[in-house]
Design a protein around this motif. Structure first.
Motif, PDB file in Angstrom:
ATOM      1  N   PHE A 190      -4.608   0.454 -18.622  1.00  0.00           N
ATOM      2  CA  PHE A 190      -4.346   0.813 -17.228  1.00  0.00           C
ATOM      3  C   PHE A 190      -3.369  -0.172 -16.597  1.00  0.00           C
ATOM      4  O   PHE A 190      -2.384   0.213 -15.976  1.00  0.00           O
ATOM      5  CB  PHE A 190      -5.663   0.828 -16.450  1.00  0.00           C
ATOM      6  N   VAL A 191      -3.655  -1.445 -16.762  1.00  0.00           N
ATOM      7  CA  VAL A 191      -2.813  -2.477 -16.151  1.00  0.00           C
ATOM      8  C   VAL A 191      -1.410  -2.439 -16.748  1.00  0.00           C
ATOM      9  O   VAL A 191      -0.411  -2.543 -16.041  1.00  0.00           O
ATOM     10  CB  VAL A 191      -3.441  -3.873 -16.343  1.00  0.00           C
ATOM     11  N   ASP A 192      -1.347  -2.288 -18.054  1.00  0.00           N
ATOM     12  CA  ASP A 192      -0.045  -2.367 -18.712  1.00  0.00           C
ATOM     13  C   ASP A 192       0.817  -1.135 -18.479  1.00  0.00           C
ATOM     14  O   ASP A 192       2.025  -1.237 -18.339  1.00  0.00           O
ATOM     15  CB  ASP A 192      -0.228  -2.573 -20.222  1.00  0.00           C
ATOM     16  N   ARG A 193       0.184   0.040 -18.466  1.00  0.00           N
ATOM     17  CA  ARG A 193       1.032   1.228 -18.471  1.00  0.00           C
ATOM     18  C   ARG A 193       0.750   2.219 -17.362  1.00  0.00           C
ATOM     19  O   ARG A 193       1.595   3.076 -17.070  1.00  0.00           O
ATOM     20  CB  ARG A 193       0.881   1.951 -19.813  1.00  0.00           C
ATOM     21  N   LEU A 194      -0.419   2.166 -16.761  1.00  0.00           N
ATOM     22  CA  LEU A 194      -0.773   3.247 -15.852  1.00  0.00           C
ATOM     23  C   LEU A 194      -0.703   2.895 -14.374  1.00  0.00           C
ATOM     24  O   LEU A 194      -0.625   3.767 -13.528  1.00  0.00           O
ATOM     25  CB  LEU A 194      -2.188   3.738 -16.183  1.00  0.00           C
ATOM     26  N   SER A 195      -0.767   1.613 -14.080  1.00  0.00           N
ATOM     27  CA  SER A 195      -0.845   1.262 -12.669  1.00  0.00           C
ATOM     28  C   SER A 195       0.556   1.219 -12.074  1.00  0.00           C
ATOM     29  O   SER A 195       1.491   0.707 -12.661  1.00  0.00           O
ATOM     30  CB  SER A 195      -1.522  -0.087 -12.500  1.00  0.00           C
ATOM     31  N   THR A 196       0.655   1.785 -10.878  1.00  0.00           N
ATOM     32  CA  THR A 196       1.909   1.691 -10.157  1.00  0.00           C
ATOM     33  C   THR A 196       1.782   0.555  -9.163  1.00  0.00           C
ATOM     34  O   THR A 196       0.714   0.329  -8.614  1.00  0.00           O
ATOM     35  CB  THR A 196       2.183   2.996  -9.404  1.00  0.00           C
ATOM     36  N   VAL A 197       2.863  -0.153  -8.980  1.00  0.00           N
ATOM     37  CA  VAL A 197       2.813  -1.285  -8.063  1.00  0.00           C
ATOM     38  C   VAL A 197       2.461  -0.784  -6.673  1.00  0.00           C
ATOM     39  O   VAL A 197       2.958   0.241  -6.227  1.00  0.00           O
ATOM     40  CB  VAL A 197       4.168  -2.007  -8.024  1.00  0.00           C
ATOM     41  N   LYS A 198       1.586  -1.502  -6.043  1.00  0.00           N
ATOM     42  CA  LYS A 198       1.163  -1.106  -4.706  1.00  0.00           C
ATOM     43  C   LYS A 198       1.759  -2.111  -3.726  1.00  0.00           C
ATOM     44  O   LYS A 198       1.209  -3.188  -3.520  1.00  0.00           O
ATOM     45  CB  LYS A 198      -0.368  -1.136  -4.631  1.00  0.00           C
ATOM     46  N   PRO A 199       2.913  -1.783  -3.147  1.00  0.00           N
ATOM     47  CA  PRO A 199       3.590  -2.798  -2.336  1.00  0.00           C
ATOM     48  C   PRO A 199       2.782  -3.140  -1.094  1.00  0.00           C
ATOM     49  O   PRO A 199       2.052  -2.299  -0.573  1.00  0.00           O
ATOM     50  CB  PRO A 199       4.907  -2.112  -1.953  1.00  0.00           C
ATOM     51  N   MET A 200       2.893  -4.378  -0.666  1.00  0.00           N
ATOM     52  CA  MET A 200       2.204  -4.802   0.538  1.00  0.00           C
ATOM     53  C   MET A 200       2.863  -4.129   1.740  1.00  0.00           C
ATOM     54  O   MET A 200       4.072  -3.935   1.756  1.00  0.00           O
ATOM     55  CB  MET A 200       2.346  -6.315   0.734  1.00  0.00           C
ATOM     56  N   SER A 201       2.074  -3.814   2.720  1.00  0.00           N
ATOM     57  CA  SER A 201       2.660  -3.263   3.935  1.00  0.00           C
ATOM     58  C   SER A 201       3.430  -4.370   4.648  1.00  0.00           C
ATOM     59  O   SER A 201       3.155  -5.550   4.459  1.00  0.00           O
ATOM     60  CB  SER A 201       1.556  -2.740   4.850  1.00  0.00           C
ATOM     61  N   THR A 202       4.382  -3.971   5.465  1.00  0.00           N
ATOM     62  CA  THR A 202       5.156  -5.006   6.158  1.00  0.00           C
ATOM     63  C   THR A 202       4.252  -5.820   7.078  1.00  0.00           C
ATOM     64  O   THR A 202       4.470  -7.011   7.266  1.00  0.00           O
ATOM     65  CB  THR A 202       6.293  -4.371   6.986  1.00  0.00           C
ATOM     66  N   ALA A 203       3.245  -5.167   7.628  1.00  0.00           N
ATOM     67  CA  ALA A 203       2.308  -5.908   8.474  1.00  0.00           C
ATOM     68  C   ALA A 203       1.634  -7.009   7.664  1.00  0.00           C
ATOM     69  O   ALA A 203       1.523  -8.153   8.102  1.00  0.00           O
ATOM     70  CB  ALA A 203       1.264  -4.962   9.052  1.00  0.00           C
ATOM     71  N   GLU A 204       1.235  -6.627   6.449  1.00  0.00           N
ATOM     72  CA  GLU A 204       0.595  -7.623   5.593  1.00  0.00           C
ATOM     73  C   GLU A 204       1.558  -8.761   5.282  1.00  0.00           C
ATOM     74  O   GLU A 204       1.214  -9.940   5.384  1.00  0.00           O
ATOM     75  CB  GLU A 204       0.111  -6.977   4.296  1.00  0.00           C
ATOM     76  N   ARG A 205       2.758  -8.369   4.914  1.00  0.00           N
ATOM     77  CA  ARG A 205       3.757  -9.397   4.594  1.00  0.00           C
ATOM     78  C   ARG A 205       3.938 -10.356   5.757  1.00  0.00           C
ATOM     79  O   ARG A 205       3.977 -11.573   5.601  1.00  0.00           O
ATOM     80  CB  ARG A 205       5.103  -8.739   4.290  1.00  0.00           C
ATOM     81  N   ARG A 206       4.046  -9.762   6.936  1.00  0.00           N
ATOM     82  CA  ARG A 206       4.275 -10.594   8.100  1.00  0.00           C
ATOM     83  C   ARG A 206       3.083 -11.526   8.322  1.00  0.00           C
ATOM     84  O   ARG A 206       3.243 -12.710   8.625  1.00  0.00           O
ATOM     85  CB  ARG A 206       4.496  -9.712   9.331  1.00  0.00           C
TER      86      ARG A 206
END
Lengths: 343, 343
Positions: free
Chosen positions: B74-90
């Motif tokens: 799953f980690v190697d091939r199946l998971s799609t990156v879940k980008p942080m929301s800009t709010a989170e980044r901030r």
DNA sequence: TGCTGGCACTCCGGACCCACGAGTGCCAAG
DNA sequence: CTTGGCACTCGTGGGTCCGGAGTGCCAGCA
């Protein structure tokens, strides 16, 4: 009914309950301790103790369990001091003596304490407020940029960068040397509160052309001295001991884990103990934290010569070995104090 | 049987199991995810996945649970990156920007990380070995007693007391100034390894009458530079998150608590991640620690300009939200690196 | 008055049983 | 290869029952 025996029964209940972790009944009590009376007699005493609120039965026809009030009486009047063995004393002292700096002293203390008591140990870093200034250093890093280093008697070092205002950028070594000496004269050896005010006065007295420089440096120093952020740090150790009481997870482990995250809470808990010279015990619901009703805190102040710099202690379930724990806390506090004294 | 669908089924199982914490059956699967096939079909796929060792059923006629191997796929091939929301980044960036010194950066990182991932966060203090010397200060405390202060690019400050040998006790300010300048010239801006050797050379070149003094100071400095004790420190935070998985106490919580006490173990766990620029995941039994078979580690190196100074990461149960956790770890590492870069 | 043995009572905990339901594997048909 | 059907498995939760530990109370004794 003998009042003495009633107290003996309470003591026996506390000791047995702490040892076995199970409600203790009248029969087991007379067997384990040489009370010299029959179970029925003990039962009468227990009924009285229950009326007075010292013990409690989880349900009809179960053994008795001490209440917070019962533990309180036990701690205040029934427990005999359990001195550390000389082997233990030696182990503590030699392990703590191996520390190389303040951080290490705190780390080792917390480790020692948690191992001795098999509880979660908490040690507050020595506070600034009581410590004295050992040395102040001012260094020219680059034109207009100074580094101010403040060294305290506890071994703590604070440093601050100072950017000089444009118009007083030019500083030669002689000026700096002079400043260093002036500051050293008024601050060295003083408590930081005193040093702080003395530095304030210094700015007034300094020759006209040095005012800007002096003011900037003094400002950085007083800021560093009044920086209580670090005061609020604590070291925590022995969290693995939480695993031992896997039962009553919700009453003890969870709230404790949460409290350990909140340094503020820990500081308040320890803080109550800071003033007194002796070991302080908070049991169960005593004190303001309702979430920690299932836990007790055993703490004391420490620092050179009775003058409490900070606090250390342990926190665990109300069902704990109070005499042993108190002895351990006291012993560690003593040795740490001695080490800080020497340093 | 479609290979693609089989993988989709595995992904769905992992996601559902992570979300619900319960073994997931074929029926629930087709309902929750729009797989477009019947439960029976899914069952066939599941049987195949089980044969290949990616999933496992706790007992006959229970749902399926991913195995370590399943998570790995799953980690190697199946998971799609879940980008942080800009709010989170901030939020991350502003909270970390508030840090006032190195200690504070580490503290805040560990806090941020544990809150983002709701797991136990571990951050290694930046190691000495990669950092450079920013400044060296030598101070005369008392006749024959010097204080040597070493300031590194990471903001760390090391200080050492030096007791001069009897015969070279007399040191005047001029000598000291000279020494300071010599040391500054060869050490400032260099990596500590380079500075260390340069200082060794310095002792050779110094005028006869200064040798004893120089040697003593250089010895203290090199000792401080090679002192890896502090390298081995880590900050831990979010232990309260352990409370969330009160179940499987013995497989997860207890071993984790014990590991957290042992900084050595933590360093080894993180260490594996130090070299790689990317986020590393250790799942369950992978790696040498059999006690930690029920846990996973998500970690990465951090430091200015890809050049890993140290590692940070989280450790939690194998049943965790890998995409989200990996994103959080990566984001925090990035921001911390940026801050160290600026400082 | 206080201690003691006896006795009936309570209630927790474990063992046992049973029905339910979720989930499976397999098979035959589409 | 997919699908619906069907029989089977097995853990879970609820109910009952029993033993044992422990109690409270009472009457007798010092």
């Amino acid at each position: 009914m003998s009042e003495d025996r009633k107290l003996a029964v309470l003591r026996a209940i506390v000791e047995d309950y702490v040892a076995t972790e199970e409600p203790v009944g009248s029969k087991a009590l007379v067997e384990r301790h040489g009370l010299g009376v029959s179970p029925a007699t003990v039962r009468n005493d227990m009924a009285a103790l229950e009326d007075e609120g010292f013990i409690h039965q989880p349900h009809t026809s179960a053994g008795r369990v001490p209440t917070d009030k019962g533990y309180r009486l036990f701690v205040d009047r029934l427990s005999t001091v359990k001195p550390m063995s000389t082997a233990e004393r030696r182990a503590i002292s030699s392990f703590l003596d191996g520390a190389v700096d303040l951080d290490d002293v705190v780390q080792r203390s917390v480790r020692t304490l948690s191992q001795l008591t098999r509880q979660v140990a908490v040690v507050q870093y020595p506070t600034l407020s009581r410590s004295t200034v050992r040395h102040v250093e001012v260094v020219l890093l680059a034109p207009g940029r100074l580094l101010v280093v403040l060294i305290l008697s506890t071994g703590r070092v604070e440093q601050r960068l100072v950017e000089l205002p444009r118009e007083s950028c030019d500083v030669d070594d002689e000026q700096l040397l002079d400043l260093r000496q002036r500051i050293g004269r008024v601050a060295a050896g003083r408590r930081i509160a005193d040093a702080s005010t003395a530095l304030g006065v210094l700015v007034e007295e300094v020759p006209e052309q040095d005012v800007a420089l002096t003011a900037a440096v003094v400002e950085a120093l007083t800021e560093a001295m009044s920086d209580h952020r670090r005061d609020e740090r604590v070291a925590v150790g022995g969290a693995a001991n939480l695993a031992r009481f896997g039962q009553d997870f919700d009453t003890t482990v969870r709230p404790l884990l949460e409290a350990l995250e909140e340094q503020v809470v820990l500081l308040r808990l320890l803080g109550e103990a800071a003033d007194a010279g002796a070991v302080t015990v908070r049991i169960g619901h005593e004190g303001p934290y309702t979430e920690l009703a299932g836990t007790s805190v055993v703490a004391t102040g420490y620092g050179p010569a009775q003058d409490a710099l900070a606090s250390l202690g342990i926190v665990g379930p109300t069902r704990m070995d109070y005499p042993g724990t108190m002895a351990a806390v006291r012993a560690v506090a003593r040795y740490v104090s001695r080490i800080l004294d020497e340093a």
